[in-house]
Write a protein that holds these residues in place. Structure first.
Motif, PDB file in Angstrom:
ATOM      1  N   PRO A 276     -48.367   9.762  -3.003  1.00  0.00           N
ATOM      2  CA  PRO A 276     -47.750   9.828  -4.318  1.00  0.00           C
ATOM      3  C   PRO A 276     -48.235   8.700  -5.213  1.00  0.00           C
ATOM      4  O   PRO A 276     -48.541   7.601  -4.737  1.00  0.00           O
ATOM      5  CB  PRO A 276     -46.255   9.681  -4.004  1.00  0.00           C
ATOM      6  N   MET A 277     -48.316   8.970  -6.510  1.00  0.00           N
ATOM      7  CA  MET A 277     -48.718   7.938  -7.455  1.00  0.00           C
ATOM      8  C   MET A 277     -47.553   6.984  -7.689  1.00  0.00           C
ATOM      9  O   MET A 277     -46.431   7.422  -7.958  1.00  0.00           O
ATOM     10  CB  MET A 277     -49.138   8.570  -8.780  1.00  0.00           C
ATOM     11  N   PRO A 278     -47.787   5.680  -7.595  1.00  0.00           N
ATOM     12  CA  PRO A 278     -46.698   4.728  -7.827  1.00  0.00           C
ATOM     13  C   PRO A 278     -46.353   4.639  -9.310  1.00  0.00           C
ATOM     14  O   PRO A 278     -47.190   4.907 -10.187  1.00  0.00           O
ATOM     15  CB  PRO A 278     -47.279   3.407  -7.317  1.00  0.00           C
ATOM     16  N   LEU A 279     -45.133   4.263  -9.591  1.00  0.00           N
ATOM     17  CA  LEU A 279     -44.719   4.036 -10.968  1.00  0.00           C
ATOM     18  C   LEU A 279     -45.260   2.688 -11.447  1.00  0.00           C
ATOM     19  O   LEU A 279     -45.426   1.754 -10.656  1.00  0.00           O
ATOM     20  CB  LEU A 279     -43.190   4.033 -11.080  1.00  0.00           C
TER      21      LEU A 279
ATOM     22  N   GLU B  58     -38.942  -0.145 -14.953  1.00  0.00           N
ATOM     23  CA  GLU B  58     -37.945  -0.788 -15.818  1.00  0.00           C
ATOM     24  C   GLU B  58     -37.184   0.264 -16.616  1.00  0.00           C
ATOM     25  O   GLU B  58     -35.943   0.234 -16.700  1.00  0.00           O
ATOM     26  CB  GLU B  58     -38.641  -1.772 -16.755  1.00  0.00           C
ATOM     27  N   LEU B  59     -37.914   1.186 -17.192  1.00  0.00           N
ATOM     28  CA  LEU B  59     -37.286   2.234 -17.996  1.00  0.00           C
ATOM     29  C   LEU B  59     -36.335   3.081 -17.149  1.00  0.00           C
ATOM     30  O   LEU B  59     -35.211   3.391 -17.573  1.00  0.00           O
ATOM     31  CB  LEU B  59     -38.376   3.098 -18.623  1.00  0.00           C
ATOM     32  N   LEU B  60     -36.756   3.430 -15.939  1.00  0.00           N
ATOM     33  CA  LEU B  60     -35.932   4.281 -15.086  1.00  0.00           C
ATOM     34  C   LEU B  60     -34.674   3.554 -14.628  1.00  0.00           C
ATOM     35  O   LEU B  60     -33.606   4.154 -14.487  1.00  0.00           O
ATOM     36  CB  LEU B  60     -36.749   4.751 -13.880  1.00  0.00           C
ATOM     37  N   GLU B  61     -34.783   2.251 -14.405  1.00  0.00           N
ATOM     38  CA  GLU B  61     -33.596   1.476 -14.020  1.00  0.00           C
ATOM     39  C   GLU B  61     -32.586   1.433 -15.164  1.00  0.00           C
ATOM     40  O   GLU B  61     -31.371   1.492 -14.927  1.00  0.00           O
ATOM     41  CB  GLU B  61     -34.004   0.071 -13.594  1.00  0.00           C
TER      42      GLU B  61
ATOM     43  N   ARG C 136     -41.748  11.576 -19.347  1.00  0.00           N
ATOM     44  CA  ARG C 136     -42.569  12.709 -18.914  1.00  0.00           C
ATOM     45  C   ARG C 136     -43.521  12.290 -17.799  1.00  0.00           C
ATOM     46  O   ARG C 136     -43.712  13.025 -16.815  1.00  0.00           O
ATOM     47  CB  ARG C 136     -43.355  13.280 -20.101  1.00  0.00           C
ATOM     48  N   ASN C 137     -44.124  11.102 -17.955  1.00  0.00           N
ATOM     49  CA  ASN C 137     -45.030  10.614 -16.915  1.00  0.00           C
ATOM     50  C   ASN C 137     -44.301  10.371 -15.605  1.00  0.00           C
ATOM     51  O   ASN C 137     -44.814  10.669 -14.518  1.00  0.00           O
ATOM     52  CB  ASN C 137     -45.708   9.316 -17.378  1.00  0.00           C
ATOM     53  N   ILE C 138     -43.092   9.823 -15.718  1.00  0.00           N
ATOM     54  CA  ILE C 138     -42.285   9.555 -14.525  1.00  0.00           C
ATOM     55  C   ILE C 138     -41.955  10.850 -13.802  1.00  0.00           C
ATOM     56  O   ILE C 138     -42.104  10.963 -12.577  1.00  0.00           O
ATOM     57  CB  ILE C 138     -40.987   8.807 -14.916  1.00  0.00           C
ATOM     58  N   ARG C 139     -41.508  11.857 -14.548  1.00  0.00           N
ATOM     59  CA  ARG C 139     -41.169  13.139 -13.926  1.00  0.00           C
ATOM     60  C   ARG C 139     -42.395  13.754 -13.264  1.00  0.00           C
ATOM     61  O   ARG C 139     -42.300  14.347 -12.184  1.00  0.00           O
ATOM     62  CB  ARG C 139     -40.577  14.096 -14.968  1.00  0.00           C
TER      63      ARG C 139
ATOM     64  N   SER D 144     -32.176  12.498 -13.770  1.00  0.00           N
ATOM     65  CA  SER D 144     -31.342  12.304 -12.578  1.00  0.00           C
ATOM     66  C   SER D 144     -32.174  12.454 -11.309  1.00  0.00           C
ATOM     67  O   SER D 144     -32.084  11.638 -10.382  1.00  0.00           O
ATOM     68  CB  SER D 144     -30.207  13.334 -12.558  1.00  0.00           C
ATOM     69  N   HIS D 145     -32.983  13.501 -11.271  1.00  0.00           N
ATOM     70  CA  HIS D 145     -33.823  13.760 -10.099  1.00  0.00           C
ATOM     71  C   HIS D 145     -34.849  12.633  -9.930  1.00  0.00           C
ATOM     72  O   HIS D 145     -35.120  12.191  -8.802  1.00  0.00           O
ATOM     73  CB  HIS D 145     -34.527  15.101 -10.281  1.00  0.00           C
ATOM     74  N   ALA D 146     -35.402  12.160 -11.033  1.00  0.00           N
ATOM     75  CA  ALA D 146     -36.386  11.079 -10.973  1.00  0.00           C
ATOM     76  C   ALA D 146     -35.762   9.802 -10.418  1.00  0.00           C
ATOM     77  O   ALA D 146     -36.384   9.091  -9.615  1.00  0.00           O
ATOM     78  CB  ALA D 146     -36.959  10.823 -12.372  1.00  0.00           C
TER      79      ALA D 146
END
Length: 242
Positions: A177-180, A186-189, A216-219, A228-230
């Protein structure tokens, strides 16, 4: 999204992921739905209209037995307005959101009879898979206890359960998997703390469009259907903390 909701979602998905059989997956799914007052469910593909053998597409049957028999004997599948809606739109919806004025007599009969069998309120989560027909996860009960902020959680549970059932016996592709990135983590937290896209844009000093582009990139990296899933997937990969 509040921490408590994220933690509960993480726990439910973890249990689904460690289940070793379809029955075990469905048992964990049933337990997770019960928290929202949802006691009945069906997970199925949606073949073309007038397919007389649509039941072969069922992945998980949690409907009351009497209702299932009634539904099949009356050919309700051909007239079910939830089925029609799921074929044409990928957006989750509550049963009560179906346009009552536009329902045919037979469509209204399907919903009225569902209510008589203890399924007065419900939710449908359509699933549209590329190069495949549409599917749906639907859950219902006499009454739902779902706040608007919990709708993405139920959507995530439904889609994750569908994917888990579909993947049984399917080997992984072995890709790493590609790492964030640091900014994506930071954004997801901040999202896990319940901050909206506008809030995050203000906190980070960027535009809303920039935040949405990161989301979008994170998903995409996490193969997630929504924020939520991310969050749950990033927690499982230990890329974020809450």
């Amino acid at each position: 999204m509040e921490n408590e909701i994220v933690v509960d979602l993480f726990a439910a998905i973890s249990k689904i992921d460690t289940a070793l059989s379809a029955d075990a997956i469905l048992q964990e799914f049933r337990s997770a739905l019960a928290r929202y007052g949802l006691r009945s469910f069906l997970i199925t593909g949606l073949p073309v209209p007038h397919d007389t053998d649509w039941q072969r597409e069922i992945l998980g049957d949690g409907w009351p037995l009497d209702w299932y028999r009634r539904y099949v004997s009356e050919d309700h599948f051909l007239h079910d307005p939830c089925v029609a809606q799921c074929r044409h739109s990928p957006e989750p919806f509550l049963w009560r959101e179906l346009p009552a004025a536009k329902l045919s007599t037979r469509a209204k009969l399907v919903m009225d009879e569902a209510a008589e069998f203890g399924m007065r309120e419900g939710i449908c989560v359509p699933i549209h898979v590329p190069l495949s027909g549409p599917s749906v996860v639907t859950a219902a009960s006499d009454g739902m206890e779902v706040a608007p902020r919990e709708m993405p959680v139920i959507e995530t549970l439904c889609v994750h359960t569908f994917r888990s059932l579909s993947a049984l016996g399917t080997p992984g592709d072995g890709d790493e998997p590609m790492p964030l990135t640091a900014r994506e983590r930071e954004l997801l937290e901040w999202s896990a703390q319940g901050k909206s896209a506008d809030d995050i844009a203000c906190i980070l000093g960027v535009t809303r469009n920039t935040v949405e582009s990161h989301q979008r990139n994170i998903r995409g990296k996490l193969d997630a259907i929504n924020v939520s899933h991310a969050i749950v997937k990033a927690l499982r990969r230990q890329e974020i903390q809450i």
